[in-house]
Each structure stands twice: as C-alpha cells, then as structure tokens.
Design a protein around this motif. Structure first.
Motif, PDB file in Angstrom:
ATOM      1  N   THR B 218       0.852  -1.190   0.000  1.00  0.00           N
ATOM      2  CA  THR B 218       0.000   0.000   0.000  1.00  0.00           C
ATOM      3  C   THR B 218       0.890   1.243   0.000  1.00  0.00           C
ATOM      4  O   THR B 218       1.325   1.706   1.046  1.00  0.00           O
ATOM      5  CB  THR B 218      -0.922  -0.004   1.243  1.00  0.00           C
ATOM      6  OG1 THR B 218      -1.481  -1.313   1.407  1.00  0.00           O
ATOM      7  CG2 THR B 218      -2.027   1.015   1.104  1.00  0.00           C
ATOM      8  N   GLY B 219       1.223   1.718  -1.186  1.00  0.00           N
ATOM      9  CA  GLY B 219       2.077   2.905  -1.291  1.00  0.00           C
ATOM     10  C   GLY B 219       3.551   2.556  -1.183  1.00  0.00           C
ATOM     11  O   GLY B 219       3.919   1.401  -0.951  1.00  0.00           O
ATOM     12  N   PRO B 220       4.410   3.564  -1.404  1.00  0.00           N
ATOM     13  CA  PRO B 220       5.851   3.350  -1.292  1.00  0.00           C
ATOM     14  C   PRO B 220       6.310   3.291   0.172  1.00  0.00           C
ATOM     15  O   PRO B 220       5.580   3.721   1.062  1.00  0.00           O
ATOM     16  CB  PRO B 220       6.444   4.573  -1.990  1.00  0.00           C
ATOM     17  CG  PRO B 220       5.406   5.629  -1.885  1.00  0.00           C
ATOM     18  CD  PRO B 220       4.078   4.941  -1.809  1.00  0.00           C
ATOM     19  N   SER B 221       7.494   2.777   0.416  1.00  0.00           N
ATOM     20  CA  SER B 221       7.977   2.591   1.784  1.00  0.00           C
ATOM     21  C   SER B 221       8.164   3.938   2.469  1.00  0.00           C
ATOM     22  O   SER B 221       8.393   4.953   1.829  1.00  0.00           O
ATOM     23  CB  SER B 221       9.282   1.797   1.785  1.00  0.00           C
ATOM     24  OG  SER B 221      10.390   2.631   1.586  1.00  0.00           O
ATOM     25  N   ARG B 222       8.051   3.926   3.789  1.00  0.00           N
ATOM     26  CA  ARG B 222       8.139   5.174   4.545  1.00  0.00           C
ATOM     27  C   ARG B 222       8.534   4.889   5.984  1.00  0.00           C
ATOM     28  O   ARG B 222       8.451   3.756   6.449  1.00  0.00           O
ATOM     29  CB  ARG B 222       6.799   5.909   4.521  1.00  0.00           C
ATOM     30  CG  ARG B 222       5.692   5.184   5.272  1.00  0.00           C
ATOM     31  CD  ARG B 222       4.323   5.650   4.837  1.00  0.00           C
ATOM     32  NE  ARG B 222       4.113   5.339   3.420  1.00  0.00           N
ATOM     33  CZ  ARG B 222       3.098   5.812   2.703  1.00  0.00           C
ATOM     34  NH1 ARG B 222       2.214   6.609   3.248  1.00  0.00           N
ATOM     35  NH2 ARG B 222       2.964   5.473   1.435  1.00  0.00           N
ATOM     36  N   LEU B 232       8.948   9.486   2.927  1.00  0.00           N
ATOM     37  CA  LEU B 232       8.876   8.380   1.972  1.00  0.00           C
ATOM     38  C   LEU B 232      10.273   7.876   1.636  1.00  0.00           C
ATOM     39  O   LEU B 232      11.249   8.624   1.685  1.00  0.00           O
ATOM     40  CB  LEU B 232       8.182   8.834   0.686  1.00  0.00           C
ATOM     41  CG  LEU B 232       6.714   9.243   0.810  1.00  0.00           C
ATOM     42  CD1 LEU B 232       6.135   9.518  -0.574  1.00  0.00           C
ATOM     43  CD2 LEU B 232       5.899   8.190   1.531  1.00  0.00           C
ATOM     44  N   GLY B 233      10.346   6.590   1.280  1.00  0.00           N
ATOM     45  CA  GLY B 233      11.626   6.034   0.850  1.00  0.00           C
ATOM     46  C   GLY B 233      12.465   5.568   2.014  1.00  0.00           C
ATOM     47  O   GLY B 233      13.558   6.073   2.257  1.00  0.00           O
ATOM     48  N   PRO B 237      11.091   0.500  -1.909  1.00  0.00           N
ATOM     49  CA  PRO B 237      11.044   1.504  -2.978  1.00  0.00           C
ATOM     50  C   PRO B 237      10.652   2.898  -2.483  1.00  0.00           C
ATOM     51  O   PRO B 237       9.816   3.036  -1.591  1.00  0.00           O
ATOM     52  CB  PRO B 237       9.981   0.937  -3.921  1.00  0.00           C
ATOM     53  CG  PRO B 237      10.037  -0.534  -3.710  1.00  0.00           C
ATOM     54  CD  PRO B 237      10.341  -0.715  -2.264  1.00  0.00           C
ATOM     55  N   ARG B 238      11.282   3.914  -3.110  1.00  0.00           N
ATOM     56  CA  ARG B 238      10.941   5.300  -2.784  1.00  0.00           C
ATOM     57  C   ARG B 238       9.661   5.723  -3.490  1.00  0.00           C
ATOM     58  O   ARG B 238       9.026   6.697  -3.101  1.00  0.00           O
ATOM     59  CB  ARG B 238      12.052   6.236  -3.248  1.00  0.00           C
ATOM     60  CG  ARG B 238      13.375   6.013  -2.574  1.00  0.00           C
ATOM     61  CD  ARG B 238      14.414   6.931  -3.224  1.00  0.00           C
ATOM     62  NE  ARG B 238      15.770   6.528  -2.883  1.00  0.00           N
ATOM     63  CZ  ARG B 238      16.416   6.935  -1.799  1.00  0.00           C
ATOM     64  NH1 ARG B 238      15.834   7.745  -0.953  1.00  0.00           N
ATOM     65  NH2 ARG B 238      17.654   6.525  -1.569  1.00  0.00           N
TER      66      ARG B 238
END
Lengths: 478, 247
Positions: B218-222, B232-233, B237-238
């Motif tokens: 669910t969305g990019p890594s954070r 984020l990132g 993945p960013r």
C-alpha cells in the motif's frame, strides 16, 4: 534488558526533569492521536470490527492448544520447522543453534518486541554473532545501546539532533562535512548503510504480527520494508513469535488488520503486509532456503484462565500508550520494562511477577483512555486494578498506604460515623484552606502537594448534595 | 516432557481444568475440536465495510483514490499495447536510465516491450543494483488502495523491495473490493492445481499451498521514526507507480 520497574517513581521523576525528553514526547500526541481519530472516523464499521476482532481472539484463546497444533502441521507441511520455547532462555538457545548451523556471522533483524523480551541481541553478541537492527528506530537505539521506549516507535524519545550525533559518531566512513540537518538525509544515510547489511547477512530474524493456523503463514506488518528485506535476502528466515499470535484463518487476519494500522499509526493499511509460508519453493527464484518459527511461551500460558487472560488479545498497536497521560509525561524508559504504557503495566507483572513490578499498575490515573481506544477492547484499567489487589493481598503495598486504607475502611464501613466525621472535618479543612481555598502543603500528603495543590473542600458533602437532588427530583415528579 | 507438550498441557489445563479428563469434559473437548475444524473449513467472513463492497466502476475509482492517498502514482490504460510506452514515459519523466528488471510472468510478456527500442529489459530476481522493478499484481484491494503480489517461479519477491522505483501492473478486473475477496481468488487460483490444502480440515495432511510470499503493498515505503515525521523512501522503494489496465 534489566527490569527496573521497582524504580518507576525515581525514573519518572528524572524523566519529568529531562527537557530534551519532554520535547521529544510532544511528538507522541502530535504523531499519533489525531491521525488515529481521523482514520477511525472515516470508517463507520470501526467499532463493529473491534467487536469482531475481540471475538476472534477470544475464540482462539479458548482453543489455543488446537490452533497451535493445526498451525504447526501446516508449517511443517510447507517445509518449515517449528521450535517450542517455554522460557526466554530456551528461545535464545534455539535461535543461536539455528544461526550456528547456518555458520552465521551477521544476522539482520526486523522489528520484534519479543526478541527484546528474551534479550536476544546480547545473547547473539556474546556468542560472536552480530545482530543488526534494520527498522530505522531500532537501528538508532541499537547505535546508542538503548532499549525501545515505545512498542511501535522505538526511538520516539529522541530528537533529530541526537540521531545526527549518533550517525556522525558511528558512520565514520562517510564524509564529515555531509549535511544531516534534515530527517530525510538521516533516513537516506540509514538506508544506504543498512542496504549493505541486508545483502551480506546470513540469517534474517523477524517477529510476527499474526500466525495463521489455516495456512501455517506468519505475517509481518511494516512501513519501511526492512522486515521484507530481512526475511527475503538471508539464507535462513527465523520467525520469533509468542503463542498468542495465532489467528484461525486469512479472513480473520483481514478483520484484525483493519483495526491494527488505524489504531497504531492512523493509516488505513500499513505499507507492507506480508504473508510468509515456509522456505522458498523448488522453482522460486529468490527467498530463504530455510524457514524456522520459534514459538515462545515465557509465562503466557499461565495467564490463560486467569483475570489477565484478556491481555493475550493484545496486537501491540501502541494505541494505549499513545493516549496515556502518564506515558505522555514520562515516556517509555521510566517504566523500566520491555513493554511500557498501560499494556506494559498489565503484561509486565504477568510475565515477571508483581513483586518486582508493583509500581507499574499504579502508574495510571485510571482515566480510561487506554481502554476506550484499544482495538481489541482489553479492559486495561480493570486489570491494573486486579494487580493492585494482588499487591495488597501479598502485603507488597507500602505500609503508609495500607494503614491509610485501613483507616478509611474503618469509617467507610460505618456510614453514620463517616458522615459525622466528614461533617466535622470539612468546615475545618475549608477554613485552613485560606482565601486561595487550596493547600500547597499538608501533613501526611506531601507526595501529593509536592507536585500540585490540594483543593480545600467547599460547600456541602456529596451525600448532602445527593439527598437534596433526590428531594428536588421527587418534587419535579409530583 | 518436551517443551511442546509442557506448553500444550498448561494451555489445556487452563482451558479444561487441571485434570480435565472426565467423561463430560472429554465430550466437551470433541466439541472444541469440531468447532476449530469448522472454523478452518468455512473461514467465515466477518464485517466487510460498505466501501469494500462497491460495484465495479466505483470500486476502481476508490482503488485509485486510496492508492493515491497512500502516495502511489497511477496511470490508467485501455490495453496492454500501451504499457511499454507508459513505462518508458515514467522513466523519462524522472530522468531514470531506460532500464527495468522484471520476472518471467506471462502477463508481462503480453506487453510489446520491443517497441521501446532503447529500453533495456532484464529478467530475473534483483540483486540490489536495479533502479526500477516491474511486476504484475495478482490482485488489488479497493478498500485500502493495496496491490497484492505473490512469489512464484516467474515472480521474484526481491523485485518488490530492492529497486528504488516499483512499477506494478494491475488488471482493472483484478481489483477486488476487500481483502477477503482476494483470499477467495487466491484459493480458486490454487484450487486449479489441486492446491486446496488450506481448505481441507484444519491441520489436514495436504501440504499448505500458500505461495511462499504474499505481499500486500500500500504505497511506497516510509518511516516516521525520526520525530514522528513521515518520510517516503525508507528501505523499500521510494516510489510506487501503478498501471491499471482495462482489459
């Protein structure tokens, strides 16, 4: 970590005077409370999901033996190995043996509170294996030689300048004049440093948010992706999980996931929810060659059938501490235990005994916010009260408190005498309260008045007011 | 007594009483076993939020809305013919080199990659040097804006985590309302190869047939670990770019 819960008052006092910590603790309210509320308000079914999540876990706890057996069969059928550990020591020994068999020198770790509970890192280090924490917060506190101060935000007690200082101290291979003033540059640096560690690690250890009996899967929920890199890149994946993490089916997991992230971080869903079942398959191009699950008891089975059983529903979201005025004031380290906040105040005495941890169930104002936000509807204040009762029964409460209670109980059992005594005492106290109507010093109540004033009694007693109200009500009724 | 027996014995004595072996209790135990078997076999669905039960058009719209809210970017295409150009375009817009890595997934093979003359398409798992990974999602979840990918011969898990950018192709038809529907779909997919191990009686002898890894993304890594400010990132993945294809 060494349990120091018996020094809670002392440690809380120091925390209150620590300006840096107080500044960092403001982020708890800022980072979690409003976000949770927004996420909850956006889902009309949230309370119904909480009820169902509670029911699912209650069902599991009533059938835990059967579900553990069913789960084990599925893990074995998918090529994994299940190890049972009664104590922390057993779990440490099992993990070390697996690492030794794999000739491991470096072990990466996803975030796992039970590896804190069993002090796994110290054990691995003492045996020549280097554990590397990969969750950003865990990595930071590992560099500092600290323990997590929050179960989902381990470094919440720190400010960014402290993190910058640690990175400069440890990452000496990087240019000294690099700019680390912004959190984003700190994050980027940790990402680069840890990337190398993932790729060279022999074993990856993760925790588990759930163990699915239906499929033999372990589930981790993360935002960073560190847990996934940890478990995908090592030759061996070890899952550390306590026995109450079982859920029956994938559907049940989906139910509890809906309340987990919302309660924890206010997200509808965390970024990565990963279901792992056994080692890599014959034709899989990547993934670990071995898959081990270490099932830890460490006192949990003894909570079943007691007034603390409901605590085993806990999914470690952290909502109780995020909403706790005591936690907001003193942070997690003051509790002197692996698990801080309200859930820790109940769980720590269950795991370590009330003799050593008696101050924790007393570290509460009983405001009830923890229970009101708990996604699993765990009656935390009630269980803290049970611990206080155990403490009292075993004569562990301080003498002054015991005599005070006895003194009060004498009157409480004799209502007429009580009312007469109060009727005499109130006007006297009111008079001594002076024009401010407050006491800043009172004999025998120094513990209270040292930090705040005690209001002087005013007007009539509760019973008098109640009787008048009753009188008025009956007049209205006529 | 092994640790396993000791733990199970303690649990049983808490659940059934210290020597819970009387006839009545044994009957109760049979009931417990039947209850567990039934639950594992029927896998009852609990509370499905209304937003997880929308008709197709609204479902796809909700998926786009939720995925965007989770900081994914989205392109919607009308056929696989357009996918290669969209990927090239994504790389160009972000000044990324014209190179991607992907698995051998048959659904990805339907994309006319050769038309993008300068695009370097590498196959197989990532070793950490690729900037862009391309995957095909097994399914998606409208309720949360998540994509669901699973491991297998043609779908390396490393592609989902090591590259800086993760491009995921998902068929509009594969967007389910809720996670529960994805589990049904996964069982049906695995059923075809007689992979119904999970559906036979709890703890049945058939091998568990979940894929090694199921990733719900669910969305990019954070991370919010520094002063609770979400960035984020983190380690994954960013950026997450979703390409929805109406087929």
């Amino acid at each position: 970590m060494e349990l120091s819960s018996h020094k809670f008052k002392e440690q809380a006092g120091r925390a209150l005077g620590n300006a840096q910590l107080q500044k960092a603790l403001l982020n708890v309210e800022k980072g979690f409370v409003a976000k949770r509320q927004l996420a909850v308000d956006a889902l009309p079914e949230f309370d119904a999901l909480r009820d169902n999540a509670r029911d699912i876990k209650n069902h599991v706890l009533a059938h835990l033996d059967l579900y553990l057996e069913a789960y084990e069969k599925k893990v074995v059928a998918s090529g994994g190995v299940v190890h049972w550990a009664e104590t922390a020591e057993d779990a440490r020994r099992i993990v070390l043996e697996i690492c030794r068999k794999a000739n491991a020198r470096t072990v990466t770790k996803g975030k796992s509170m039970i590896t804190e509970e069993i002090a796994l890192n110290d054990h691995l280090t003492a045996n020549g294996i280097e554990p590397v924490e990969t969750d950003l917060g865990e990595y930071i506190i590992q560099l500092r030689g600290e323990h997590p101060s929050h179960i989902i935000a381990p470094a919440v007690h720190l400010n960014k300048s402290q993190v910058e200082g640690d990175f400069r101290r440890v990452h000496t291979h990087l240019r000294e004049d690099r700019d680390l003033s912004e959190p984003v540059s700190l994050l980027g640096e940790a990402r680069d440093v840890l990337r190398q560690r993932y790729l060279s690690a022999d074993v990856g250890i993760t925790g588990a948010n759930f163990l699915v009996a239906e499929t033999g899967s372990s589930v981790i929920v993360t935002n960073e992706g560190n847990g996934d890199l940890t478990q995908t890149l090592g030759k061996v994946h070890i899952v550390m999980a306590s026995i109450e993490k079982i859920v029956p089916t994938l559907e049940d997991t989906a139910q509890i996931l809906r309340v987990l992230a919302r309660s924890a971080t206010g997200q509808d869903m965390s970024v990565y929810t990963t279901f792992s079942t056994g080692p890599r398959r014959a034709d899989d191009p990547d993934g670990p060659e071995e898959y081990h699950v270490v099932l830890l008891d460490n006192g949990r089975s003894s909570m079943l059938g007691t007034e603390y059983q409901d605590m085993l529903r806990c999914i470690r979201c952290g909502a109780c501490m995020n909403h706790c005025p005591v936690y907001h004031a003193v942070g997690g380290h003051a509790y002197g235990s692996v698990y801080p906040g309200p859930m820790g105040a109940v769980l720590t005495p269950s795991l370590n005994g009330i003799e050593k941890t008696g101050q924790l169930p007393n570290a509460s104002t009983f405001c009830g916010r923890c229970e009101s936000v708990c996604p699993m509807r765990i009656p935390l204040p009630k269980m803290m009260r049970h611990w206080r009762e155990r403490e009292f029964e075993r004569h562990l409460t301080p003498a002054a408190q015991r005599y005070g209670l006895k003194f009060w109980a004498f009157f409480a059992r004799r209502p007429r005498l009580y009312r007469a005594a109060v009727a005499v005492a109130m006007p006297i106290l009111a008079r001594f309260g002076g024009s401010k109507r407050r006491f800043s010093h009172l004999p025998l109540a120094g513990g209270w008045t040292r930090h705040r004033d005690l209001p002087a009694p005013e007007g009539k007693t509760f019973v008098q007011q109640w009787q008048q109200r009753g009188h008025r009500r009956s007049e209205v009724a006529q | 007594m092994s640790a396993r027996e000791a733990i199970l014995r303690r649990i049983r004595s808490a659940t059934l009483g210290p020597d819970g072996r009387s006839a009545g209790e044994r009957a109760g135990d049979e009931q417990r076993k039947a209850g567990v078997r039934a639950r594992l076999e029927t896998a009852p669905r609990g509370v499905i939020p209304a937003r997880g039960q929308l008709p197709r058009a609204e479902r796809v719209a909700l998926f786009e809305e939720m995925a965007s809210a989770a900081s994914a970017t989205i392109a919607r295409l009308s056929s696989y013919e357009e996918v290669a150009a969209e990927v090239s375009n994504y790389l160009r817009e972000r000044n990324l080199p014209a190179a991607i890595r992907m698995g051998e997934d048959g659904r990805l093979a339907r994309v006319p990659w050769a038309r993008e003359k300068t695009l370097d398409v590498r196959k197989g798992p990532s070793e950490g040097t690729d900037l862009v990974g391309v995957s095909h999602a097994f399914a998606a979840i409208a309720e949360t804006g998540s994509v669901v990918l699973h491991s297998g011969a043609d779908n390396p898990t490393t592609l989902n985590f090591l590259p800086e950018h993760h491009v995921v192709i998902v068929d509009a038809d594969a967007i389910a309302g809720d996670m529960e529907s994805v589990w049904s779909a996964l069982r049906n997919e695995t059923d075809r190869e007689n992979l119904a191990g999970g559906r036979s009686a709890g703890g049945g002898q058939d091998a568990a047939k979940m894929p090694r890894t199921v990733n719900v993304i669910t969305g990019p890594s954070r991370s919010g670990d520094i002063e609770q400010t979400i960035l984020l990132g983190a380690h994954g993945p960013r950026a997450l770019h979703l390409i929805i294809v109406d087929t």
